[in-house]
Enzyme design. Structure first.
Site, PDB file in Angstrom:
ATOM      1  N   ILE A   6      -9.489  -4.238   3.510  1.00  0.00           N
ATOM      2  CA  ILE A   6      -9.047  -5.605   3.779  1.00  0.00           C
ATOM      3  C   ILE A   6      -9.453  -6.577   2.790  1.00  0.00           C
ATOM      4  O   ILE A   6      -8.668  -7.163   1.761  1.00  0.00           O
ATOM      5  CB  ILE A   6      -9.645  -6.193   4.866  1.00  0.00           C
ATOM      6  N   GLY A   7     -10.787  -6.815   2.404  1.00  0.00           N
ATOM      7  CA  GLY A   7     -11.068  -7.639   1.348  1.00  0.00           C
ATOM      8  C   GLY A   7     -10.388  -7.496  -0.132  1.00  0.00           C
ATOM      9  O   GLY A   7      -9.791  -8.399  -0.811  1.00  0.00           O
ATOM     10  N   CYS A  60     -12.434  -0.443  -0.601  1.00  0.00           N
ATOM     11  CA  CYS A  60     -13.785  -1.248  -0.093  1.00  0.00           C
ATOM     12  C   CYS A  60     -14.209  -0.787   1.359  1.00  0.00           C
ATOM     13  O   CYS A  60     -13.590   0.429   1.829  1.00  0.00           O
ATOM     14  CB  CYS A  60     -13.754  -2.557   0.165  1.00  0.00           C
ATOM     15  N   GLY A  61     -15.008  -1.253   2.132  1.00  0.00           N
ATOM     16  CA  GLY A  61     -15.422  -0.673   3.365  1.00  0.00           C
ATOM     17  C   GLY A  61     -14.244  -0.693   4.410  1.00  0.00           C
ATOM     18  O   GLY A  61     -13.740   0.376   4.859  1.00  0.00           O
ATOM     19  N   THR A  62     -13.254  -1.749   4.234  1.00  0.00           N
ATOM     20  CA  THR A  62     -12.222  -1.682   5.327  1.00  0.00           C
ATOM     21  C   THR A  62     -10.731  -1.563   4.755  1.00  0.00           C
ATOM     22  O   THR A  62      -9.843  -1.483   5.260  1.00  0.00           O
ATOM     23  CB  THR A  62     -12.267  -3.200   6.263  1.00  0.00           C
ATOM     24  N   HIS A 108       9.907   0.801  -0.007  1.00  0.00           N
ATOM     25  CA  HIS A 108      10.734  -0.300   0.204  1.00  0.00           C
ATOM     26  C   HIS A 108       9.763  -1.569  -0.474  1.00  0.00           C
ATOM     27  O   HIS A 108      10.711  -2.748  -0.916  1.00  0.00           O
ATOM     28  CB  HIS A 108      10.130  -0.763   1.991  1.00  0.00           C
ATOM     29  N   ASP A 139     -15.692  -1.118  -4.354  1.00  0.00           N
ATOM     30  CA  ASP A 139     -17.246  -1.622  -3.925  1.00  0.00           C
ATOM     31  C   ASP A 139     -17.997  -0.485  -3.506  1.00  0.00           C
ATOM     32  O   ASP A 139     -17.412   0.603  -3.133  1.00  0.00           O
ATOM     33  CB  ASP A 139     -17.143  -3.102  -3.318  1.00  0.00           C
ATOM     34  N   HIS A 167      15.871  -4.218  -1.279  1.00  0.00           N
ATOM     35  CA  HIS A 167      14.615  -4.222  -1.400  1.00  0.00           C
ATOM     36  C   HIS A 167      14.020  -4.941  -2.656  1.00  0.00           C
ATOM     37  O   HIS A 167      13.224  -5.753  -2.813  1.00  0.00           O
ATOM     38  CB  HIS A 167      13.921  -2.768  -1.338  1.00  0.00           C
TER      39      HIS A 167
HETATM   40  C1  RB5 Z   1     -18.943  -4.859   2.074  1.00  0.00           C
HETATM   41  O1  RB5 Z   1     -20.027  -4.666   3.136  1.00  0.00           O
HETATM   42  C2  RB5 Z   1     -17.623  -5.047   3.015  1.00  0.00           C
HETATM   43  O2  RB5 Z   1     -17.560  -6.380   3.479  1.00  0.00           O
HETATM   44  C3  RB5 Z   1     -16.575  -4.614   2.282  1.00  0.00           C
HETATM   45  O3  RB5 Z   1     -16.716  -3.711   1.611  1.00  0.00           O
HETATM   46  C4  RB5 Z   1     -15.037  -4.688   2.652  1.00  0.00           C
HETATM   47  O4  RB5 Z   1     -15.098  -4.110   3.926  1.00  0.00           O
HETATM   48  C5  RB5 Z   1     -14.553  -6.271   2.856  1.00  0.00           C
HETATM   49  O5  RB5 Z   1     -13.610  -6.360   3.237  1.00  0.00           O
END
Ligand code: RB5
Length: 144
Positions: free
Chosen positions: A68-69, A64-66, A97, A7, A133
Site C-alpha cells: 500500500i505505502g 513493501c509489507g502491504t 484497461h 523496502d 481505455h
Molecule cells: C514497514 O513496516 C511497512 O509499513 C511497509 O512495508 C508498508 O507495509 C507500508 O505501507
C-alpha cells in the site's frame, strides 16, 4: 528491462522475484533495498518510477509489507500508474484497461508462489489500446 525495488517488508519477496525473472532470461535493474534492515519505501518507489518514466525499464515492480505505502508513493509521480494486485485477474485487467506501468505487491500479504503468477501475468499481458481505455487514462493524466 524490468525495474524492481522494495523496502525491508518486501525484501525477501523481491529476492524471489529477481531470481525468477533472471531464470527466464529477463533483464532486471534491482534498485534495492539490499537487506531486511528498516528503510523508507518512498525512496524505492521514486527510483523505480524514474527508471520507468525515462524508459530505461519497460515496466516496474515495487514491494513493501502491504504494497500500500509503496503504491501510494509511486502514484504521486506524474505518468506512473501503479497497481496493487494480489490476484492474477487484477494483474491482467490493470495491464489491459489501465496500462499500469508498475505492479505493487505486499510481501507480508502474498506467498511467493502466487506473487510469481501475478508477476508473470502483469509482464506478459499487453495494453488493449481500446479507445475507451485510452480516453480514461488521458483523463487521469490531464487532471493531475
Ligand atoms: C514497514 O513496516 C511497512 O509499513 C511497509 O512495508 C508498508 O507495509 C507500508 O505501507
Amino acid at each position: 528491462m524490468i525495474a524492481i525495488g522494495s523496502d525491508h517488508g518486501g525484501f525477501l519477496l523481491k529476492q524471489e522475484i529477481v531470481a525468477h525473472l533472471k531464470e527466464q532470461g529477463i533483464e532486471v535493474i534491482d534498485f534495492g533495498c539490499d537487506s531486511a534492515q528498516s528503510v523508507d519505501y518512498p525512496v524505492y518507489a521514486k527510483k523505480v518510477a524514474n527508471s520507468v518514466l525515462k524508459k530505461e525499464a519497460t515496466l516496474g515492480i515495487l514491494i513493501c509489507g502491504t504494497g500500500i505505502g509503496i503504491s501510494i508513493a509511486a502514484n504521486k509521480i506524474k505518468g506512473i500508474r501503479c497497481a496493487l494486485c494480489h490476484d492474477t485477474f487484477s494483474a491482467r485487467a490493470t495491464r489491459e484497461h489501465n496500462d499500469a506501468n508498475i505492479l505493487a505487491l505486499g510481501g507480508r500479504v502474498v506467498g511467493a508462489g502466487l506473487a510469481l503468477c501475478i508477476v508473470n501475468e502483469f509482464l506478459n499481458i499487453p495494453f488493449s489500446h481500446d479507445p475507451r481505455h485510452i480516453n480514461r487514462i488521458s483523463q487521469i493524466e490531464d487532471k493531475f
